[in-house]
Write a protein that holds these residues in place. Structure first.
Motif, PDB file in Angstrom:
ATOM      1  N   ILE A 162       0.844  -1.202   0.000  1.00 39.65           N
ATOM      2  CA  ILE A 162       0.000   0.000   0.000  1.00 39.65           C
ATOM      3  C   ILE A 162       0.878   1.251   0.000  1.00 39.65           C
ATOM      4  CG2 ILE A 162      -1.693   1.329   1.298  1.00 39.65           C
ATOM      5  CD1 ILE A 162      -2.833  -1.325   2.288  1.00 39.65           C
ATOM      6  N   GLU A 163       1.875   1.228   0.875  1.00 38.36           N
ATOM      7  CA  GLU A 163       2.774   2.385   0.932  1.00 38.36           C
ATOM      8  C   GLU A 163       3.389   2.649  -0.426  1.00 38.36           C
ATOM      9  OE1 GLU A 163       5.899   2.502   3.914  1.00 38.36           O
ATOM     10  OE2 GLU A 163       4.557   1.479   5.300  1.00 38.36           O
ATOM     11  N   PHE A 164       3.871   1.579  -1.016  1.00 39.61           N
ATOM     12  CA  PHE A 164       4.549   1.723  -2.306  1.00 39.61           C
ATOM     13  C   PHE A 164       3.594   2.297  -3.350  1.00 39.61           C
ATOM     14  CE2 PHE A 164       6.411   0.167  -6.274  1.00 39.61           C
ATOM     15  CZ  PHE A 164       7.704   0.587  -6.094  1.00 39.61           C
ATOM     16  N   ILE A 165       2.395   1.770  -3.380  1.00 34.35           N
ATOM     17  CA  ILE A 165       1.434   2.243  -4.371  1.00 34.35           C
ATOM     18  C   ILE A 165       1.079   3.699  -4.098  1.00 34.35           C
ATOM     19  CG2 ILE A 165      -0.895   1.946  -5.250  1.00 34.35           C
ATOM     20  CD1 ILE A 165      -0.557  -1.051  -4.717  1.00 34.35           C
ATOM     21  N   LEU A 166       0.884   4.023  -2.815  1.00 40.58           N
ATOM     22  CA  LEU A 166       0.551   5.406  -2.471  1.00 40.58           C
ATOM     23  C   LEU A 166       1.684   6.349  -2.848  1.00 40.58           C
ATOM     24  CD1 LEU A 166      -1.289   5.193   0.950  1.00 40.58           C
ATOM     25  CD2 LEU A 166      -2.203   5.792  -1.291  1.00 40.58           C
ATOM     26  N   VAL A 167       2.899   5.927  -2.554  1.00 37.40           N
ATOM     27  CA  VAL A 167       4.038   6.781  -2.883  1.00 37.40           C
ATOM     28  C   VAL A 167       4.066   7.034  -4.383  1.00 37.40           C
ATOM     29  CG1 VAL A 167       6.527   6.831  -3.078  1.00 37.40           C
ATOM     30  CG2 VAL A 167       5.469   6.243  -0.922  1.00 37.40           C
ATOM     31  N   ASN A 168       3.782   5.996  -5.129  1.00 33.80           N
ATOM     32  CA  ASN A 168       3.811   6.202  -6.569  1.00 33.80           C
ATOM     33  C   ASN A 168       2.669   7.080  -7.051  1.00 33.80           C
ATOM     34  OD1 ASN A 168       6.148   4.984  -7.907  1.00 33.80           O
ATOM     35  ND2 ASN A 168       5.535   3.262  -6.658  1.00 33.80           N
ATOM     36  N   LEU A 169       1.591   7.032  -6.335  1.00 33.44           N
ATOM     37  CA  LEU A 169       0.511   7.959  -6.647  1.00 33.44           C
ATOM     38  C   LEU A 169       0.976   9.390  -6.398  1.00 33.44           C
ATOM     39  CD1 LEU A 169      -2.438   8.619  -7.285  1.00 33.44           C
ATOM     40  CD2 LEU A 169      -2.979   8.228  -4.903  1.00 33.44           C
ATOM     41  N   VAL A 170       1.619   9.572  -5.252  1.00 34.09           N
ATOM     42  CA  VAL A 170       2.143  10.902  -4.944  1.00 34.09           C
ATOM     43  C   VAL A 170       3.138  11.334  -6.018  1.00 34.09           C
ATOM     44  CG1 VAL A 170       3.525  12.223  -3.307  1.00 34.09           C
ATOM     45  CG2 VAL A 170       1.787  10.652  -2.480  1.00 34.09           C
ATOM     46  N   VAL A 171       3.988  10.401  -6.408  1.00 32.80           N
ATOM     47  CA  VAL A 171       4.957  10.724  -7.451  1.00 32.80           C
ATOM     48  C   VAL A 171       4.248  11.152  -8.728  1.00 32.80           C
ATOM     49  CG1 VAL A 171       6.643   9.716  -9.015  1.00 32.80           C
ATOM     50  CG2 VAL A 171       6.836   9.335  -6.572  1.00 32.80           C
ATOM     51  N   ASP A 172       3.206  10.425  -9.079  1.00 31.21           N
ATOM     52  CA  ASP A 172       2.487  10.780 -10.300  1.00 31.21           C
ATOM     53  C   ASP A 172       1.885  12.169 -10.191  1.00 31.21           C
ATOM     54  OD1 ASP A 172       3.145   8.564 -11.624  1.00 31.21           O
ATOM     55  OD2 ASP A 172       1.239   7.516 -11.341  1.00 31.21           O
ATOM     56  N   ILE A 173       1.370  12.475  -9.017  1.00 30.31           N
ATOM     57  CA  ILE A 173       0.766  13.791  -8.843  1.00 30.31           C
ATOM     58  C   ILE A 173       1.835  14.878  -8.911  1.00 30.31           C
ATOM     59  CG2 ILE A 173      -0.436  15.267  -7.195  1.00 30.31           C
ATOM     60  CD1 ILE A 173      -1.875  12.659  -6.291  1.00 30.31           C
ATOM     61  N   LEU A 174       2.938  14.600  -8.226  1.00 28.93           N
ATOM     62  CA  LEU A 174       4.046  15.538  -8.235  1.00 28.93           C
ATOM     63  C   LEU A 174       4.550  15.731  -9.660  1.00 28.93           C
ATOM     64  CD1 LEU A 174       5.215  16.732  -5.707  1.00 28.93           C
ATOM     65  CD2 LEU A 174       7.116  15.152  -5.877  1.00 28.93           C
ATOM     66  N   TYR A 175       4.601  14.617 -10.331  1.00 24.61           N
ATOM     67  CA  TYR A 175       5.060  14.590 -11.708  1.00 24.61           C
ATOM     68  C   TYR A 175       4.186  15.488 -12.567  1.00 24.61           C
ATOM     69  CZ  TYR A 175       6.823  12.106 -15.819  1.00 24.61           C
ATOM     70  OH  TYR A 175       7.419  11.771 -16.981  1.00 24.61           O
ATOM     71  N   SER A 176       2.904  15.340 -12.361  1.00 26.51           N
ATOM     72  CA  SER A 176       2.001  16.152 -13.166  1.00 26.51           C
ATOM     73  C   SER A 176       2.106  17.608 -12.753  1.00 26.51           C
ATOM     74  CB  SER A 176       0.570  15.670 -12.995  1.00 26.51           C
ATOM     75  OG  SER A 176       0.033  16.190 -11.806  1.00 26.51           O
ATOM     76  N   TYR A 177       2.484  17.815 -11.497  1.00 26.52           N
ATOM     77  CA  TYR A 177       2.658  19.188 -11.064  1.00 26.52           C
ATOM     78  C   TYR A 177       3.889  19.799 -11.727  1.00 26.52           C
ATOM     79  CZ  TYR A 177       3.648  23.210  -8.217  1.00 26.52           C
ATOM     80  OH  TYR A 177       3.931  24.478  -7.816  1.00 26.52           O
ATOM     81  N   LEU A 178       4.929  19.000 -11.845  1.00 28.59           N
ATOM     82  CA  LEU A 178       6.155  19.494 -12.456  1.00 28.59           C
ATOM     83  C   LEU A 178       6.021  19.615 -13.958  1.00 28.59           C
ATOM     84  CD1 LEU A 178       8.829  17.471 -10.503  1.00 28.59           C
ATOM     85  CD2 LEU A 178       8.509  19.926 -10.463  1.00 28.59           C
ATOM     86  N   ASN A 179       5.216  18.757 -14.516  1.00 28.49           N
ATOM     87  CA  ASN A 179       5.126  18.702 -15.961  1.00 28.49           C
ATOM     88  C   ASN A 179       3.761  19.184 -16.430  1.00 28.49           C
ATOM     89  OD1 ASN A 179       5.287  18.151 -18.612  1.00 28.49           O
ATOM     90  ND2 ASN A 179       5.961  16.034 -18.384  1.00 28.49           N
ATOM     91  N   PRO A 180       3.681  20.443 -16.826  1.00 27.22           N
ATOM     92  CA  PRO A 180       2.378  20.998 -17.180  1.00 27.22           C
ATOM     93  C   PRO A 180       1.708  20.261 -18.335  1.00 27.22           C
ATOM     94  CG  PRO A 180       4.148  22.504 -17.761  1.00 27.22           C
ATOM     95  CD  PRO A 180       4.759  21.396 -16.986  1.00 27.22           C
ATOM     96  N   LYS A 181       2.477  19.587 -19.139  1.00 26.79           N
ATOM     97  CA  LYS A 181       1.875  18.871 -20.262  1.00 26.79           C
ATOM     98  C   LYS A 181       0.889  17.857 -19.757  1.00 26.79           C
ATOM     99  CE  LYS A 181       5.431  18.966 -23.612  1.00 26.79           C
ATOM    100  NZ  LYS A 181       6.534  18.280 -24.238  1.00 26.79           N
ATOM    101  N   ILE A 182       1.268  17.216 -18.654  1.00 26.74           N
ATOM    102  CA  ILE A 182       0.380  16.202 -18.118  1.00 26.74           C
ATOM    103  C   ILE A 182      -0.770  16.848 -17.393  1.00 26.74           C
ATOM    104  CG2 ILE A 182       0.249  14.414 -16.385  1.00 26.74           C
ATOM    105  CD1 ILE A 182       3.041  13.623 -17.260  1.00 26.74           C
ATOM    106  N   ARG A 183      -0.467  17.916 -16.717  1.00 28.78           N
ATOM    107  CA  ARG A 183      -1.493  18.579 -15.941  1.00 28.78           C
ATOM    108  C   ARG A 183      -2.660  19.046 -16.805  1.00 28.78           C
ATOM    109  NH1 ARG A 183       0.249  23.707 -12.790  1.00 28.78           N
ATOM    110  NH2 ARG A 183       2.209  22.925 -13.578  1.00 28.78           N
ATOM    111  N   TYR A 184      -2.312  19.580 -17.951  1.00 30.35           N
ATOM    112  CA  TYR A 184      -3.356  20.237 -18.716  1.00 30.35           C
ATOM    113  C   TYR A 184      -3.898  19.402 -19.857  1.00 30.35           C
ATOM    114  CZ  TYR A 184      -2.679  24.446 -16.102  1.00 30.35           C
ATOM    115  OH  TYR A 184      -2.631  25.342 -15.101  1.00 30.35           O
ATOM    116  N   ALA A 185      -3.404  18.169 -19.928  1.00 32.10           N
ATOM    117  CA  ALA A 185      -3.856  17.342 -21.043  1.00 32.10           C
ATOM    118  C   ALA A 185      -5.370  17.252 -21.022  1.00 32.10           C
ATOM    119  CB  ALA A 185      -3.260  15.958 -20.922  1.00 32.10           C
ATOM    120  N   THR A 186      -5.970  17.503 -22.159  1.00 32.80           N
ATOM    121  CA  THR A 186      -7.423  17.422 -22.212  1.00 32.80           C
ATOM    122  C   THR A 186      -7.847  16.440 -23.276  1.00 32.80           C
ATOM    123  OG1 THR A 186      -7.236  19.386 -23.533  1.00 32.80           O
ATOM    124  CG2 THR A 186      -8.112  19.656 -21.332  1.00 32.80           C
TER     125      THR A 186
END
Ligand SMILES: Nc1ncnc2c1ncn2[C@@H]1O[C@H](COP(=O)(O)OP(=O)(O)OP(=O)(O)O)[C@@H](O)[C@H]1O
Ligand SMILES: Nc1ncnc2c1ncn2[C@@H]1O[C@H](COP(=O)(O)OP(=O)(O)OP(=O)(O)O)[C@@H](O)[C@H]1O
Ligand SMILES: [Mg+2]
Ligand SMILES: [Mg+2]
Lengths: 307, 323, 298, 497, 329
Positions: free
Chosen positions: A283-307
């Motif tokens: 669970i921890e591992f999966i959650l951490v990767n979720l956080v990473v994905d969110i952080l990732y999308s925060y760092l990478n606007p391409k992902i954030r704004y993909a529509t």
């Protein structure tokens, strides 16, 4: 975004379901008889059988599985075979220190790793680069327990700065997190360096310079943030390493964490504890990767704004 | 038209593409109802702007990807839905030349192996026999035996494109699909390759499907031209008609956009406003109406039918054209 | 970007000089100074692995209770351990064990991972999903825990250490190769191979696999370091080699009780491990720079 | 030498707190269901039984003022101490004792149930402070069990097993404060304890598995007492005047059990040869860093009824000769099993080296504890087992000779029913063992045990190696803390100066 | 006419493995105020390097100017320090690059990127800078200017991005705009838009433009004068009409002949044989000689000097040795 997180959390359920199955059967695959281990060396055959029945280990494995799962769904992680305590109780004291240890290790590794990586990249092939990279390569080349033992000898026994183990206060976390984070720090330093070098070659860096920006603006503002994207991904994956590496570090520093508990539980074939802990790790591992994905999308606007 | 080597009717292809990290998949209509015919020994060119579906059309015909709908007849055989296992025969007849002469050659293989690979796949020739054929083919494209034992990256762009052409020719194909074969080359080299392609066509009686975004190149090499816009062919016809008497407003604009290498011919141009719409959300009605200088109301709602143009083999898809 | 690369290539045509990949590699390799020397160190280690037991000054297994726990001296370059065995001789003899354990486990992991990664990346679809989800699950368990669990099932011992380390290497290799395969699958020359009718297996083996080889070699060399460390961690937890074996990890972990009293017992194998892992990491770094087309020409 | 700076900083907890570092986690605080020494040690600070044991392991009275055993060895009468209070304020009396004993009798999953308490047929509360317990058959180990059966507050018993395991309440000199899983367990002085003396205010027990760390803690002063002390650190600590070292002969016997039913071990000459081949002094100096005694009987010298036997002196020639007689002049190969503990590994290596001298090639298979126990106890019959030699140790209470012999040498104790992993079967010995356990008379017991010891020692079902010396170390200012031969830590009179 | 920039005998080299490779050899040309100068040549001929040399943007590479002068407004740029150059970059000389895709920072909002030069060079405060940015965006024909400021580059099309790049370049009213292949990555219809925009801006602001391209069509369309480069050398310089009407250098002739022209019914195109040479392995004599159909003996021996002809034309080719013309250098 919130919707996405909720969706991801829901997606965890089937994965965790599969993981729990795998864990259950995996755990029971380990040779060794918990009833015998609980009963002790001098136990007679009858005693062992009594204990086996007591622990429910005499039932067919699928029946044990059904019980395990139905308990799990009611939030009951079971009772430790070894201590007779609820698994939850065994976790409560250990969980937070483990989390702190992991977090502290991660945080210092990130900060120092980024700093070293950045300086190395900026002063490529000059002495700060060599110094930084020597540190970094050494960091991944040292056996963790060896480093830990050395740190104890130097900082606890010789200098008396930090306690040798246990958890009394923040001081207790210093040496273990140094030991645990060393590898990751190195890894991150190297990744930051190569990622930053790659970014520094990018056209937009030239654009920045052509605008008349100073290097002290170009590097942190334009280059570093772009370089962080791969670094964050690596950091997330390394979290797994932290969880695992902590086993060794916890042993060296007699740190009352989850890793040591797992080792002890495996040694004792304490099925409920092993299962609960493996599940928790997943669970921890999966959650951490979720956080990473969110952080990732925060760092990478391409992902954030993909529509 | 007689002796059609390639006949494509109502070809369609859509891709499903991931919609960022936070969304569902979307469908991208890369090719939307494309039909044309290439007579044997002729060159048919597809022109259009980036992303309009030229390459996708080429890849569909060579069956590197499978069409969603439509028919592809090559040499009298319908291949649009054939399974990979049954395509081997077609792969002998249809060969491709790629845009990027650097990327299309395996950097780890020697020229001899690159050019000879089709022989390994399709024939049982001995190594010596293969080498002989490879040498011959290298001569044909203007290289020599002496180059055969080198790796692709030791060559210049033009030379590499020749290697690619040699590989395409070695199975004696009927149809060659050339996807922007000269776009990556310098002008001086570009002309070398264009000349070579023309020579080879004559010598081996090849049929070309030539894909390009450069109208002047297209004019030089083709017999027939199809102008593509956002997945559809808006106008198709003999090159003379397209260049001297274009009917579709897009063709006209395209022609007028080309900078002409003669300062005395500076002129007023039709400059299209706006950008190419996304193929994920193509405009309704006529796909060009958002940028069309002469669009009317009907263009916004109804897809224009394909109408006959000024000559029997000329067709236009525009509401405003009538013959 | 694209344009500069073209420039670089188009101007390096020297039709007279014949190109040899090995020569080119050697030329670039010599430029990687640290890696170059590290590779010598590894060669030396390999040599020791082969002849080590024959050149050892003492029998690495023979106890000598009169010379227990002596510090480094002329007679015993690295001192003696608690049985009076010569640590230097044990290190020499252990080179073979430590190297072969790590080589073997990484190689096994690499083979397994490569096959899975190639299949998964190339065919995609459900096969990909099964392979990747499985490896996700494996990933979710920290390496060492996975190894511990595997060893718990198989029992301790070097053979099982090899298997355990190999198993936990598989997912990383699978991911790496899958990534490279996905990239390789999109290359135009693979498309070209497909267009001339090459079969799946031909495309995978002749065209895609060589593409992954560069990163694979780099990863293998890095992973060997990890494997040595992992094996020694397992020894540390009492799950590794049987105790008389002069495996470095075992020496290190059994010697740790003497850290305060006869520190050379720990320091010597520790340094051996450190230097070896360091050398592999440096070589890995160097290989990456040489094999990666992006950094190759710097 | 130790750096005082460290000691000061980490000793900030004050002189009123004693820190004891042990090598393993505590498992449970339920005294009726405890098998490990460390949990026992901690419990004994808080809990008391009717009987207790002294420094030597001899049985003494604790909550009982006096006791007696009937002629037929079936009835035990206790006169209880008066005015004793539990930590929760309850008073201690015969009813409380009865409640405790009944708990054990009625729950077959408790360890103590099968160790004596299942034999109880009747508990009679004679008066408030007198109680009688009757067994259905004689059991020589019963007195020792009354030491183990600590008396808990009746209120706690009502709260149930889970609570008992976490939060013990007894009558001991210290009361429970907190137990942070895996990190420490703290107890605090109980000021109403019946035996008033100066005691330290607080004791904290810490599990520190890593040897080096434990020693480091002692040196820095983070711990006042460490047990066990790794033998390799003794020399270093001996010169340290802030530290005092304790060496106590233990009841831990180290041996290699030999499967007497497997060829070639079924030949007594072979087994004796193995015994002659091993240099016991070297064993002690190498494996135990010189701390220990040779195992010169089948039980350690601290055990009741011990009688010294003539040692198998190290004698390669004799060993070779015996092998030759057995037709194995060229030696043979064999496997030795053991766990992955580093001391075990060391020991097995030593055996390997020793036996090599008489041509016996030993392959070491160290197995993780659980797997090992599966391998050993998984065999349902002597024919099933793959066991050849097992490097292991055994420990029983000094007063409990039964437990030091019956599980190991009685033919009814073959695995999985017991720990007779030598598969030793001698009808005469079997009879003696049965007999001695029916005899209440100590001197008669002694006589029988004398026969048992000499016979078995001759039969050499083990390679008799050594008896550990228990090593512990404490800071010089610690008083009243001692380690018993079983490895228990007695803090009854603990104080800091 | 006033000379804005004068590049004289510029030599630039790269160092690799302690070995220096000279890429630019005595590049000499000038740009007048308000003029569009085209710089053409094949890939690798040194066009981009010339522009980077003017800006001294060598950070991160081993490049350096080893000889020559660059006079801008009578200031000597070659001797200026990095911090002095920073004041010129983006303010007096601005630059746009070929790839609008990669030339903008993908993780920063358009606004942030656009405001940077405005803040540094014009010293505008937040609000004022923003207003200025919006007015510039309007000038380059960007609708919804205010919204665009809050968007990221990937949300815009290639044409829009190139407009942003242009806006960024002209935001501080530079006197010289260097445009390195500004439309090569764009589609023809978009290229037409951008070229049109550039032309308008140039005329309105009376800006000088150095337009680098390999597309002769673009040159003919946009430029007043043209400099042709080959192998790091200027081989011909002429007024755009003269160049296309009567190219002098065989290389220029070859280039013009290689381009297929619409309406020109030619079965075979002219072409230049062979390939561009490797800068570290250049032939002796005239660098173009091995590919030249008119090469003579001397061409393989000696580099031709630059000769000046009527109407300020320059050309370096031995063919014109006999013709009237002063030999310079
Ligand atoms: N495999 C694919 N998956 C998803 N979308 C694709 C794929 N291949 C092409 N497309 C999309 O289909 C559309 C048409 O692409 P195509 O490559 O055919 O264009 P093109 O006309 O060849 O353009 P260019 O001149 O840039 O080569 C584009 O929007 C492209 O992004
Ligand atoms: N950073 C660098 N290091 C080494 N050599 C370089 C570097 N940048 C450019 N060069 C070399 O300088 C020469 C000229 O490059 P330049 O980029 O100026 O060419 P160009 O005329 O702009 O070509 P293109 O039309 O492809 O952009 C080339 O041979 C190139 O290899
Ligand atoms: Mg395309
Ligand atoms: Mg350029």
């Amino acid at each position: 975004m919130l919707q996405y997180i909720v969706k991801r959390i829901f997606e965890m359920i089937p994965i965790l379901f599969i993981v729990s199955i795998v864990i259950f059967f995996f755990t029971h695959l380990i040779p060794g008889d918990p009833a015998r281990l609980v009963a002790g060396k001098d136990a007679t055959f009858e005693e062992v059988e009594i204990i086996r029945a007591e622990l429910g280990l005499d039932k067919p494995i699928w029946e044990q599985y059904v019980t395990y799962m139905s308990n799990l769904f009611q939030g009951d992680l079971g009772t430790s075979l070894k201590t007779g305590l609820p698994v939850m109780d065994m976790f409560t004291d250990r969980f937070m220190p483990s989390i702190y240890l992991t977090l502290f290790s991660m945080v210092w590794a990130l900060v120092i790793g980024l700093l070293i990586g950045t300086f190395s990249a900026v002063y490529k092939n000059k002495w700060p680069d060599y110094l930084g990279m020597v540190t970094a390569v050494s960091g991944i080349s040292l056996p963790g327990f060896w480093l830990g033992l050395l740190l104890i000898q130097i900082f606890s026994v010789k200098l008396g700065w930090f306690p040798t183990g246990g958890i009394q206060g923040w001081e207790s976390y210093v040496l273990p997190s140094l030991t645990l984070g060393a590898g990751i720090m190195s890894m991150l330093a190297r990744f930051t360096r190569s990622s930053l070098l790659e970014t520094l070659k990018a056209d937009f860096i030239r654009t920045g310079r052509a605008k008349g920006l100073k290097e002290s603006v170009v590097i942190p503002k334009h280059a570093l943030r772009n370089s962080l994207i791969p670094v964050v991904t690596i950091a997330g994956l390394q979290f797994g390493f932290l969880l695992g590496g902590s086993v060794v570090v916890e042993t060296v520093f007699s740190f009352p964490g989850m890793g040591r508990l797992l080792i002890d539980s495996i040694a004792f074939r304490d099925y409920p504890v092993i299962q609960a802990e493996m599940l928790l790790f997943s669970i921890e591992f999966i959650l951490v990767n979720l956080v990473v994905d969110i952080l990732y999308s925060y760092l990478n606007p391409k992902i954030r704004y993909a529509t | 038209m007689s002796n059609a080597l390639l006949k494509v009717t109502n070809l369609k292809k859509s891709f499903s593409i991931p919609n960022g990290m936070f969304g569902k998949k979307k469908s991208l209509k890369a090719v939307h109802d494309v039909s044309f015919i290439i007579p044997e020994g002729k060159t048919f060119s597809l022109v259009g702007e980036s992303g309009c579906g030229k390459s996708t059309t080429g890849r569909l015909i060579s069956r590197l990807i499978q069409p969603s709908e439509g028919e592809i007849w090559i040499d009298g055989e319908e291949i649009s839905q054939k399974k990979e296992a049954h395509l081997k025969a077609i792969r002998k007849k249809v060969q491709m030349i790629f845009q990027d002469p650097y990327a299309s050659l395996n950097p780890r293989m020697k020229v001899r192996d690159i050019v000879g690979e089709p022989l390994v796949i399709h024939t049982n020739l001995t190594k010596a026999e293969r080498n002989k054929q490879v040498s011959e083919m290298l001569e044909v494209v203007g290289l020599s035996e002496y180059h055969a034992d080198r790796y692709a990256h030791e060559f210049s762009g033009g030379q590499r494109q020749r290697i690619g052409i040699a590989r395409a020719l070695i199975m004696k194909p009927k149809l060659i699909i050339a996807d922007e074969p000269v776009s990556a080359l310098d002008v001086s080299i570009q002309s070398q390759i264009l000349n070579l392609l023309k020579d080879l066509q004559r010598e081996f009686h090849l049929t070309y499907l030539f894909i390009s975004h450069d109208l002047s190149v297209v004019e030089h090499i083709s017999d027939h031209i199809g102008v593509m816009y956002l997945g559809t062919i808006v106008e198709t016809g003999p090159k003379e008609v397209i260049f001297s008497n274009p009917q579709h407003p897009y063709t006209k604009a395209l022609l007028s956009s080309i900078p002409i290498p003669d300062p005395r011919l500076r002129r007023e141009r039709i400059i299209l406003q706006g950008d190419l719409p996304s193929p994920v959300n193509p405009p309704t009605g006529c796909r060009f109406h958002t940028r069309c200088p002469v669009a009317t109301d009907i263009c916004k709602v109804t897809e224009p039918p394909v109408k006959p143009g000024v000559t029997p083999d000329h067709f236009v898809a525009c509401h405003l054209v009538d013959y | 970007m694209e344009v500069t690369r073209e420039v670089n290539h188009s101007v390096t045509v020297k039709p007279v000089k014949k190109y040899s990949p090995l020569k080119e590699f050697w030329k670039n390799w010599k430029r990687q100074k640290t890696a170059f020397w590290a590779s010598f160190f590894i060669l030396l280690l390999i040599l020791i692995a082969i002849i080590g037991p024959y050149i050892a000054p003492y029998d690495p297994y023979e106890p000598n209770y009169n010379e227990v726990l002596q510090g480094p001296s002329k007679d015993h370059l690295a001192g003696t351990d608690e049985y009076g065995r010569d640590i230097f001789s044990r290190l020499l003899a252990g080179t073979r064990i430590s190297l072969s354990v790590s080589f073997l486990s990484v190689l096994l992991g690499a083979i397994g991972g490569t096959i899975l990664g190639l299949l998964s990346g190339y065919f995609g679809g459900w096969l990909d999903r099964i392979i990747m989800r499985t490896s996700d699950v494996l990933f979710a368990f920290p390496d060492i825990l996975l190894a511990i669990a595997i060893i718990a099932i198989l029992g301790p011992g070097l053979k099982n250490v090899v298997i355990a380390v190999a198993v936990f290497s598989v997912p990383s290799f699978a991911r790496l190769v899958r990534g490279a395969t996905l990239e390789g699958k999109e290359t135009v020359f693979v498309e070209a191979a497909k267009s001339i009718g090459a079969s799946h297996s031909r495309i995978m083996l002749k065209h895609i696999f060589p593409e992954t080889l560069g990163s694979l070699i780099v990863f293998i060399s890095m992973r060997i370091g990890t494997a040595i460390l992992a094996a020694s961690s397992l020894s540390f937890l009492g799950l590794g080699a049987s105790p008389e074996t002069p495996d470095w990890g075992a020496m290190l972990s059994l010697g740790r009780d003497y850290l305060g009293t006869a520190s050379h017992v720990v320091m010597m194998p520790g340094i051996a491990i450190f230097l070896t892992v360091l050398a592999f990491n440096l070589v890995g770094d160097g290989l990456r720079d040489v094999l990666d087309p992006k950094t190759k020409n710097e | 030498s130790s750096k005082e700076s460290g000691g000061k900083k980490n000793g900030e907890t004050g002189d009123q707190e004693l820190v004891i570092a042990v090598n393993e986690n505590f498992i449970s605080m339920d005294p009726h269901n405890t098998g490990d020494t460390n949990s026992n040690s901690v419990q004994s600070a808080m809990l008391e039984g009717l009987l207790g044991s002294d420094e030597e392991g001899k049985i003494i009275t604790q909550l009982a003022e006096d006791y007696s055993v009937s002629e037929d060895a079936l009835t035990y009468s206790f006169k209880l101490r008066q005015g004793v209070k539990f930590h929760d304020g309850e008073s201690f009396n015969a009813e409380a004792v009865k409640a405790n004993f009944e708990r054990i009798m009625n729950d077959d999953s408790l360890r103590l149930y099968s160790r004596g308490f299942s034999l109880i047929t009747n508990i009679e509360v004679v008066s408030d402070y007198e109680i009688k317990v009757t067994l259905k058959e004689p059991y020589a180990g019963m007195l020792t069990r009354f030491v183990s059966a600590k008396i808990l507050s009746p209120k706690l018993l009502e709260a149930g097993s889970e609570e008992i395991g976490k939060n013990p309440v007894g009558t001991g000199p210290f009361k429970f404060v907190e137990w942070v899983q895996g990190d420490h367990l703290t107890v605090e002085r109980f000021d109403e304890y019946w035996d008033k003396k100066d005691r330290v205010k607080k004791i904290t027990y810490k599990p520190v598995p890593e040897n080096g760390s434990r020693v480091a803690m002692l040196k820095t002063g983070e711990a006042h007492v460490i047990y066990p002390l790794p033998s390799q650190n003794i020399k270093e600590l001996e010169s340290n005047k802030d530290v005092a070292i304790q060496k106590i002969p233990s009841t831990i016997a180290r041996y290699v059990s030999i499967n007497t039913m497997k060829e070639p071990f079924d030949d007594v000459r072979v087994r004796q040869a193995l015994n002659y081949a091993v240099d016991k002094d070297a064993f002690i100096s190498v494996v135990n860093a010189g701390y220990g005694l040779p195992l010169d009987s089948i039980i350690p010298s601290k055990t009741l009824h011990y009688e010294k036997q003539e040692l198998y002196q190290h004698n390669i020639e004799k060993a070779k000769e015996l092998l030759k007689e057995a037709g194995l002049a060229d030696g043979f190969t064999a496997e030795i099993w053991g766990n992955t503990n580093s001391d075990t590994m060391k020991g097995m290596q030593f055996i390997q080296q020793q036996l090599e001298q008489i041509g016996v090639e030993v392959e070491i298979k160290s197995m993780e504890e659980g797997t090992l126990s599966d391998e050993i106890y998984g065999a349902q019959t002597p024919e099933d087992t793959k066991l050849q030699m097992w490097y292991v140790s055994w420990s029983a209470y000094p007063s409990d000779t039964t437990n030091a012999t019956k599980p190991l040498f009685y033919s009814g104790s073959f695995p999985p029913g017991g720990a007779n992993t030598a598969y030793y079967k001698n009808d005469q010995v079997d009879k003696w063992i049965e007999e001695v356990n029916m005899t209440p008379d100590e001197s008669k017991q002694s006589a029988i045990y004398s026969d048992i010891q000499s016979t078995i020692y001759q039969d050499a079902p083990w390679i008799f190696l050594g008896v550990d010396e228990i090593l512990a170390a404490k800071r010089a200012n610690v008083e009243g803390v001692f380690i018993s031969p079983t490895g228990g830590i007695n803090v009854l009179d603990a104080n800091l100066k | 006419m006033e000379k804005l920039l004068h590049v004289e005998m510029l030599e630039t080299e790269f160092t690799k493995d302690k070995q220096k490779t000279k890429i630019l050899h005595g590049v000499t040309f000038h740009i007048n105020k308000g003029e569009v100068l085209g710089l053409v040549g094949e890939s690798g001929s040194g066009k981009s390097l010339t522009s980077l040399s003017i800006m001294k943007l060598f950070k991160g590479t081993s490049g350096e100017i080893s000889r020559g002068n660059i006079q801008f407004h009578n200031q000597e740029l070659t001797t200026k320090s990095e911090s002095e150059m920073r004041k010129i970059r983006g303010k007096q000389i601005a630059m746009i690059f070929q790839e609008p895709m990669t030339s903008l920072n993908p993780v920063m909002k358009i606004g942030e990127q656009l405001l940077e030069p405005i803040r540094i060079h014009l010293g505008f405060k937040e609000k004022q800078a923003k207003e200025h940015a919006i007015s510039i965006l309007k000038k380059v024909g960007i609708p919804r200017a205010e919204e665009i400021l809050n968007e990221f580059p990937h949300q815009l099309s290639g044409g829009m991005r190139q407009r942003i790049m242009i806006a960024m370049a002209i935001s501080c009213n530079p006197e010289l705009l260097i445009a390195d292949e500004p439309t090569t990555a764009l589609d023809v219809t978009i290229q037409a838009q951008i070229l049109d925009l550039l032309k308008q801006l140039q005329q309105k602001e009376n800006m000088s433009v150095l337009l680098i391209t390999h597309d002769l069509g673009v040159v003919a369309e946009m430029c007043d004068r043209v400099v042709v480069m080959y192998a790091g050398r200027v081989v011909e310089e002429a007024d755009v009409y003269d160049l296309f009407e009567s190219p002098k250098h065989p290389y220029t002739k070859g280039l013009i002949g290689s381009v297929p022209k619409i309406g020109q019914k030619k079965d075979k195109l002219d072409s230049i044989k062979g390939n561009v040479p490797d800068p570290s392995n250049l032939p002796k004599g005239c660098k173009f000689a091995p590919r030249c159909n008119d090469a003579m003996g001397i061409c393989f021996e000696e580099e031709p000097p630059t000769m000046t002809f009527e109407n300020d034309r320059k050309c370096s080719c031995w063919l014109y040795k006999e013709e009237r013309g002063d030999i310079c250098v």
